[in-house]
Design a protein around this motif. Structure first.
Motif, PDB file in Angstrom:
ATOM      1  N   SER A  23      63.497  20.947  36.078  1.00  0.00           N
ATOM      2  CA  SER A  23      62.602  22.054  35.777  1.00  0.00           C
ATOM      3  C   SER A  23      62.586  22.372  34.296  1.00  0.00           C
ATOM      4  N   THR A  24      63.467  21.715  33.507  1.00  0.00           N
ATOM      5  CA  THR A  24      63.527  21.973  32.073  1.00  0.00           C
ATOM      6  C   THR A  24      63.014  20.766  31.314  1.00  0.00           C
ATOM      7  N   PRO A  25      62.058  20.919  30.379  1.00  0.00           N
ATOM      8  CA  PRO A  25      61.576  19.787  29.613  1.00  0.00           C
ATOM      9  C   PRO A  25      62.695  19.217  28.765  1.00  0.00           C
ATOM     10  N   SER A  26      62.541  17.945  28.350  1.00  0.00           N
ATOM     11  CA  SER A  26      63.557  17.295  27.536  1.00  0.00           C
ATOM     12  C   SER A  26      63.818  18.111  26.283  1.00  0.00           C
ATOM     13  N   LEU A  27      65.090  18.314  25.995  1.00  0.00           N
ATOM     14  CA  LEU A  27      65.461  19.086  24.815  1.00  0.00           C
ATOM     15  C   LEU A  27      65.459  18.198  23.580  1.00  0.00           C
ATOM     16  N   PRO A  28      65.063  18.737  22.434  1.00  0.00           N
ATOM     17  CA  PRO A  28      65.163  17.968  21.198  1.00  0.00           C
ATOM     18  C   PRO A  28      66.633  17.820  20.821  1.00  0.00           C
ATOM     19  N   ASP A  29      66.935  16.808  20.012  1.00  0.00           N
ATOM     20  CA  ASP A  29      68.323  16.630  19.588  1.00  0.00           C
ATOM     21  C   ASP A  29      68.771  17.802  18.720  1.00  0.00           C
ATOM     22  N   THR A  30      67.897  18.209  17.787  1.00  0.00           N
ATOM     23  CA  THR A  30      68.289  19.245  16.832  1.00  0.00           C
ATOM     24  C   THR A  30      67.179  20.265  16.635  1.00  0.00           C
ATOM     25  N   TYR A  31      67.534  21.384  16.027  1.00  0.00           N
ATOM     26  CA  TYR A  31      66.577  22.436  15.675  1.00  0.00           C
ATOM     27  C   TYR A  31      66.970  22.978  14.308  1.00  0.00           C
ATOM     28  N   THR A  32      65.979  23.181  13.435  1.00  0.00           N
ATOM     29  CA  THR A  32      66.233  23.707  12.095  1.00  0.00           C
ATOM     30  C   THR A  32      65.931  25.194  12.067  1.00  0.00           C
ATOM     31  N   VAL A  33      66.907  25.975  11.650  1.00  0.00           N
ATOM     32  CA  VAL A  33      66.802  27.435  11.652  1.00  0.00           C
ATOM     33  C   VAL A  33      65.737  27.901  10.656  1.00  0.00           C
ATOM     34  N   VAL A  34      64.888  28.846  11.099  1.00  0.00           N
ATOM     35  CA  VAL A  34      63.865  29.433  10.234  1.00  0.00           C
ATOM     36  C   VAL A  34      64.107  30.942  10.156  1.00  0.00           C
ATOM     37  N   SER A  35      63.368  31.588   9.272  1.00  0.00           N
ATOM     38  CA  SER A  35      63.509  33.027   9.086  1.00  0.00           C
ATOM     39  C   SER A  35      63.266  33.770  10.402  1.00  0.00           C
ATOM     40  N   GLY A  36      64.134  34.720  10.727  1.00  0.00           N
ATOM     41  CA  GLY A  36      63.985  35.498  11.950  1.00  0.00           C
ATOM     42  C   GLY A  36      64.770  34.970  13.127  1.00  0.00           C
ATOM     43  N   ASP A  37      65.299  33.742  13.015  1.00  0.00           N
ATOM     44  CA  ASP A  37      66.070  33.158  14.114  1.00  0.00           C
ATOM     45  C   ASP A  37      67.439  33.834  14.254  1.00  0.00           C
ATOM     46  N   ASN A  38      67.927  33.873  15.475  1.00  0.00           N
ATOM     47  CA  ASN A  38      69.318  34.205  15.744  1.00  0.00           C
ATOM     48  C   ASN A  38      69.755  33.368  16.938  1.00  0.00           C
ATOM     49  N   LEU A  39      71.039  33.360  17.230  1.00  0.00           N
ATOM     50  CA  LEU A  39      71.528  32.507  18.315  1.00  0.00           C
ATOM     51  C   LEU A  39      70.870  32.846  19.645  1.00  0.00           C
ATOM     52  N   TYR A  40      70.635  34.135  19.891  1.00  0.00           N
ATOM     53  CA  TYR A  40      70.031  34.530  21.167  1.00  0.00           C
ATOM     54  C   TYR A  40      68.604  33.998  21.295  1.00  0.00           C
ATOM     55  N   SER A  41      67.799  34.169  20.227  1.00  0.00           N
ATOM     56  CA  SER A  41      66.400  33.728  20.312  1.00  0.00           C
ATOM     57  C   SER A  41      66.299  32.213  20.435  1.00  0.00           C
ATOM     58  N   ILE A  72      69.043  29.946   6.956  1.00  0.00           N
ATOM     59  CA  ILE A  72      67.739  29.285   6.991  1.00  0.00           C
ATOM     60  C   ILE A  72      67.918  27.833   6.542  1.00  0.00           C
ATOM     61  N   GLY A  73      67.372  26.907   7.320  1.00  0.00           N
ATOM     62  CA  GLY A  73      67.520  25.488   7.010  1.00  0.00           C
ATOM     63  C   GLY A  73      68.694  24.835   7.712  1.00  0.00           C
ATOM     64  N   GLN A  74      69.565  25.632   8.321  1.00  0.00           N
ATOM     65  CA  GLN A  74      70.710  25.079   9.052  1.00  0.00           C
ATOM     66  C   GLN A  74      70.213  24.271  10.250  1.00  0.00           C
ATOM     67  N   VAL A  75      70.806  23.104  10.465  1.00  0.00           N
ATOM     68  CA  VAL A  75      70.401  22.228  11.569  1.00  0.00           C
ATOM     69  C   VAL A  75      71.388  22.399  12.716  1.00  0.00           C
ATOM     70  N   LEU A  76      70.869  22.777  13.879  1.00  0.00           N
ATOM     71  CA  LEU A  76      71.702  22.988  15.062  1.00  0.00           C
ATOM     72  C   LEU A  76      71.477  21.878  16.078  1.00  0.00           C
ATOM     73  N   ARG A  77      72.554  21.475  16.735  1.00  0.00           N
ATOM     74  CA  ARG A  77      72.429  20.500  17.816  1.00  0.00           C
ATOM     75  C   ARG A  77      71.993  21.241  19.080  1.00  0.00           C
ATOM     76  N   ILE A  78      70.902  20.795  19.696  1.00  0.00           N
ATOM     77  CA  ILE A  78      70.364  21.442  20.898  1.00  0.00           C
ATOM     78  C   ILE A  78      70.727  20.656  22.153  1.00  0.00           C
ATOM     79  N   SER A  79      70.498  19.355  22.138  1.00  0.00           N
ATOM     80  CA  SER A  79      70.768  18.531  23.310  1.00  0.00           C
ATOM     81  C   SER A  79      72.264  18.296  23.455  1.00  0.00           C
ATOM     82  N   ASP A  80      72.732  18.208  24.696  1.00  0.00           N
ATOM     83  CA  ASP A  80      74.142  17.906  24.918  1.00  0.00           C
ATOM     84  C   ASP A  80      74.372  16.411  25.087  1.00  0.00           C
TER      85      ASP A  80
END
Length: 519
Positions: A265-283, A308-316
């Motif tokens: 039920s969940t689409p494939s997750l990207p490997d990473t996500y780059t933090v932008v202005s307004g982001d927080n861990l919850y969002s 801002i610009g920090q790259v986070l690992r999304i996929s496990d």
């Protein structure tokens, strides 16, 4: 009502699919009404069909099963209800309702439609920031408080919208207004219609691809099972040169329907996500259907502070895309230590060291005091070719490789000539100086004297080759004497900004991308 916490598809022996809807286990009263009230069943079917249209338009689904506490509470055949199967939800002539899609957040929708989170919550009477896939939202451009003399006609002219749209958004049966009445003024959306279930599964579709370091038309053609000529034709390209961040349209004729087995039920997750202005861990967690704890674990985060610009690992899942990680060590203050000297010693910005320890520039240090020192692990990235440099983001990567005090070899991409420099200061980019008179003369020869014109260069530091851009116009303060110049010059990396206004310099960024081989 939107009380489904998750769903999945299962293929039956006939090749069709069953849609399984899982209810919140606390809805015991709802489960009792499920078998007795037709309105509840109709509501379920509306939500189910909306879900099918948004997520599985090309899959033949014949049955909806409602599960509560591990038990199937109801089985609703779609094929038996032809009137409903052909009209998934009640249609209106309005186009200001938005149907929530996977990954949507209130903050993201507010930015997308130029409104605010508070307005969306107020217009839709939302008590929390949680959204449900398929949920219909009115997107407001304003909430108007009725004043003396206001009429629906005058408001329609004021906000450039129809009277009927205002009435429908506010569920009004008449045109009568009351002083201080709150009216939702809806924004008119331009949302593409979702294909119906009956459409063919083999129709051509397209996807988009954002160019990253290392991409070429040939590699993309192989990745997406197409040809270079098709890519060039679809994107009206006159050459094979790609730019970092360029968005390409990729043709595809593959069917979206799976061949067998359950569908997540969940689409494939990207490997990473780059933090932008307004982001927080919850969002971010909400955006990708994760928990905050999962994000912390996958990225080894010891705090909730993001940059801002920090790259986070999304996929496990294991990924070939390297990402930076941060760990911490401890330093015990000794005589002569200062925040500035420690930031130089450990190769981190002074501001980051202060933040990690809850200090300010006026804080006093005491002998024996222990400080937390962030340690950045910046993995080596693949390059387009041996003659190109790694494309590192300044804020999250490059400034931790080419730290203050580091000596580097600079090679001009166009001429191949090299000289040595040292980073002596700089926060938004690397303020650097030549080491010797010979180094200065080589730079003068390359630039034809002193010049603000940026050139693509490769910066070699600690055995790594980094893509950069440099101008050679010495100015302001200097730290190295007797090197034939007075002052320092600028070295930019991807994402570096100007000191004067904190904004990117496009002329430098072009040269950085050239040095990386992506332009």
């Amino acid at each position: 009502m939107d009380n489904f916490i998750r769903h999945k598809l299962l293929q039956n022996h006939n090749g069709a699919y069953e849609l399984i809807l899982y209810l919140d286990d606390t809805l015991t009263e709802f489960s009792q009404e499920l078998g007795t009230k037709s309105s509840i069943r109709t509501d379920i079917m509306k939500q189910a069909t909306l879900l099918i249209k948004n997520r599985y338009p090309s899959i033949r689904i014949t049955v909806v099963k409602v599960v509560l506490g591990g038990f199937v509470m109801s089985t609703l055949p779609i094929a038996a209800d032809r009137a409903f199967a052909n009209t998934s939800i009640e249609q209106t002539n309005s186009n200001f309702f938005y149907s929530v899609s996977p990954g949507d957040t209130l903050w993201g929708l507010s930015k997308k439609f130029g409104t605010s989170v508070d307005l969306i919550k107020s217009a839709n009477k939302l008590s929390s920031d949680t959204l449900t896939i398929g949920q219909k939202l009115v997107i407001p451009k304003a909430i108007h408080t009725v004043q003396a003399g206001d009429t629906l006609y005058s408001l329609s002219k004021k906000y450039n919208i129809t009277v009927d749209s205002i009435k429908e958004a506010n569920q009004m049966s008449s045109t009568t207004l009351s002083i201080n009445q709150k009216l939702i003024i809806p924004a008119i959306l331009e949302i593409a219609q979702t294909p119906t279930i009956s459409e063919t599964t083999a129709k051509p579709t397209t996807v988009t691809h954002t160019v990253v370091a290392g991409d070429t038309l040939y590699s993309l053609a192989k990745k997406y099972h197409t040809t270079v000529d098709t890519l060039k034709k679809n994107n009206q390209l006159s050459s094979d040169v790609l730019s970092l961040g360029q968005v390409l349209t990729i043709p595809s004729t593959q069917s979206e329907a799976p061949t067998s087995g359950p569908i997540s039920s969940t689409p494939s997750l990207p490997d990473t996500y780059t933090v932008v202005s307004g982001d927080n861990l919850y969002s971010i967690a909400l955006k990708f259907g994760l928990t905050v704890d999962e994000l912390r674990s996958r990225n080894q985060l010891v705090s909730d502070v993001l940059r801002i610009g920090q790259v986070l690992r999304i996929s496990d899942k294991a990924t070939s895309t390297p990402i930076s990680t941060v760990s911490f060590t401890t330093h015990k203050i000794q005589a002569g230590d200062s925040i500035w000297s420690l930031s130089i010693k450990y190769g981190i910005p002074q501001a980051e060291l202060l933040q990690a320890n809850g200090l300010t520039t006026s804080s006093m240090l005491s002998i024996g005091q222990e400080l937390r020192i962030p340690v950045h692990n910046i993995p080596v990235k693949e390059t387009v070719s041996p003659s190109h440099g790694e494309l590192l983001n300044w804020w999250t990567e490059a400034q931790y490789v080419f730290t203050i005090g580091k000596v580097a070899k600079v090679t001009d991409v166009a001429t191949g000539k090299s000289f040595n420099i040292k980073r002596t200061i700089g926060a938004n980019h690397a303020d650097s100086e030549t080491i010797t008179v010979t180094d200065s003369n080589t730079a003068k020869n390359i630039w034809g004297g002193y010049s603000w014109t940026p050139r693509a260069v490769i910066v070699e530091v600690d055995g790594r080759k980094l893509a950069a851009s440099m101008s050679f116009y010495p100015h302001e303060r200097e730290y190295i004497m007797d090197n034939g110049i007075t002052g320092h010059f600028d070295v930019y990396f991807s994402g570096s900004t100007r000191h004067v206004d904190g904004k990117p310099d496009s002329s430098h960024q072009v040269q950085v991308e050239k040095a990386a081989g992506v332009r």
